[in-house]
Enzyme design. Structure first.
Site, PDB file in Angstrom:
ATOM      1  N   ASN A   8       0.827  -1.159   0.059  1.00 52.71           N
ATOM      2  CA  ASN A   8       0.016  -0.025  -0.019  1.00 52.71           C
ATOM      3  C   ASN A   8       1.050   1.219   0.194  1.00 52.71           C
ATOM      4  OD1 ASN A   8      -1.907   1.967   0.502  1.00 52.71           O
ATOM      5  ND2 ASN A   8      -2.493   1.207   2.479  1.00 52.71           N
ATOM      6  N   LYS A  10       0.061   4.406  -0.529  1.00 53.62           N
ATOM      7  CA  LYS A  10      -0.668   5.392  -0.034  1.00 53.62           C
ATOM      8  C   LYS A  10      -0.315   6.629  -1.112  1.00 53.62           C
ATOM      9  CE  LYS A  10      -0.141   3.554   4.631  1.00 53.62           C
ATOM     10  NZ  LYS A  10      -0.218   3.613   5.990  1.00 53.62           N
ATOM     11  N   HIS A  85      -9.807   1.564   4.635  1.00 51.75           N
ATOM     12  CA  HIS A  85      -8.548   1.874   5.149  1.00 51.75           C
ATOM     13  C   HIS A  85      -8.756   2.850   6.247  1.00 51.75           C
ATOM     14  CE1 HIS A  85      -4.457   2.994   6.392  1.00 51.75           C
ATOM     15  NE2 HIS A  85      -4.097   1.949   5.607  1.00 51.75           N
ATOM     16  N   GLU A  87      -6.973   5.096   7.526  1.00 52.70           N
ATOM     17  CA  GLU A  87      -6.804   6.542   7.097  1.00 52.70           C
ATOM     18  C   GLU A  87      -7.844   7.150   6.447  1.00 52.70           C
ATOM     19  OE1 GLU A  87      -3.004   5.873   4.952  1.00 52.70           O
ATOM     20  OE2 GLU A  87      -2.082   5.425   7.196  1.00 52.70           O
ATOM     21  N   GLU A 156      -5.921  -4.444  10.554  1.00 50.84           N
ATOM     22  CA  GLU A 156      -4.746  -3.576  10.852  1.00 50.84           C
ATOM     23  C   GLU A 156      -5.248  -2.761  12.059  1.00 50.84           C
ATOM     24  OE1 GLU A 156      -2.745  -2.336   7.100  1.00 50.84           O
ATOM     25  OE2 GLU A 156      -4.587  -1.014   7.239  1.00 50.84           O
ATOM     26  N   GLY A 162       1.877   2.578  10.881  1.00 50.59           N
ATOM     27  CA  GLY A 162       2.735   3.686  10.762  1.00 50.59           C
ATOM     28  C   GLY A 162       3.380   4.328  11.891  1.00 50.59           C
ATOM     29  N   SER A 193       2.775  -1.610  10.609  1.00 51.03           N
ATOM     30  CA  SER A 193       4.307  -1.779  10.848  1.00 51.03           C
ATOM     31  C   SER A 193       4.896  -3.124  10.702  1.00 51.03           C
ATOM     32  CB  SER A 193       4.522  -1.237  12.333  1.00 51.03           C
ATOM     33  OG  SER A 193       4.059   0.073  12.502  1.00 51.03           O
ATOM     34  N   GLY A 214       2.544  -0.754   4.481  1.00 50.40           N
ATOM     35  CA  GLY A 214       2.599   0.466   3.914  1.00 50.40           C
ATOM     36  C   GLY A 214       4.106   1.042   4.007  1.00 50.40           C
TER      37      GLY A 214
END
Ligand code: PGA
Length: 231
Positions: A8, A10, A85, A87, A156, A162, A193, A214
């Site tokens: 991913n 991003k 996701h 985010e 997740e 992150g 992570s 990520g």
């Protein structure tokens, strides 16, 4: 069984030249590369072994300024679509109802939705609260969905994304078992992570079907370690 690894990216990298370089150097069977929309086409042109993923998709063509539809993504060769996701849920106002519409559109097009679920820091040390939070995300996100043959779930925990604070593989495996208890035999990935140092432990657990990566997917050398551990 080989595990699935989804990169991913991003909103990275900045240029299409960098995107192509990164895609070329991490092109591998069992890997899904999910670049930002503007790089999908070029990344699709350079990869030979990886599959193409999108980081989101809209449920319809038509008058929806700024959105990218599932049909358009399919036309570019996209096979997997990350949905929900954290985010997007937390920062961009994406609701379970929206995720549910997107998921149905993705399935309707014959693509593979990767439904992201996971609890926030408030449930970090509260497995029961976390389980009921995740169950609710599954219930709403999959409302009215009967056929889960193409569904992939990515667990997740938000506090692990992150931050460098990955979940313990055992706890992640427990959540994967819980998700399968509800949905049947769907692949459950772990994300949060994941890096070259901790990936092997996650991949060694039969409950965990792969990883959604990520930050580490942007560093070719690091990502290659992850790919190796997943083989
Ligand atoms: P991270 O991100 O690997 O950088 O923690 C995972 C994700 O957001 O899917």
């Amino acid at each position: 069984m080989a595990k699935l690894v989804i990169a991913n990216w991003k909103s990275n990298p900045k240029t299409s030249a960098d995107a192509k370089k990164l895609a070329r150097s991490t092109d591998h069977i069992g890997v899904v590369i999910a670049p930002p929309f503007p790089f999908l086409s070029e990344v699709g042109d350079v990869v030979r072994k990886s599959d193409l993923g999108a980081q989101d998709a809209f449920w319809s063509d038509g008058p929806y300024t700024g959105e990218v539809s599932v049909n358009q993504l399919k036309g570019l060769g996209v096979k997997y679509v990350i949905l929900g996701h954290s985010e997007r849920r937390r920062n961009l106002g994406e609701t379970d109802a929206m995720i549910n519409r997107k998921l149905k559109a993705v399935l309707g097009c014959g693509l593979f939705p990767v439904l992201c679920v996971g609890e926030g820091p408030e449930f970090r040390r509260a497995p029961k609260g976390a389980a009921s939070f995740i169950n609710n995300q599954l219930k709403l996100g999959l409302s009215g969905v009967r056929n889960v043959k193409k569904l992939i779930v990515a667990y997740e925990p938000i506090w692990a994304i992150g931050t460098g604070l990955s979940d313990s593989p055992k706890d992640a495996a427990r959540v994967a078992v819980m998700i399968r208890g509800r949905l049947g035999n769907v692949p459950v990935l772990y994300g949060g992570s994941v890096n070259g140092g901790n990936v092997a432990e996650f991949m060694s657990l039969p409950e965990i079907s792969g990883a959604l990566v990520g930050g580490a997917s942007l560093k070719a050398a690091e990502f290659k370690k992850i790919i190796k551990a997943a083989e």
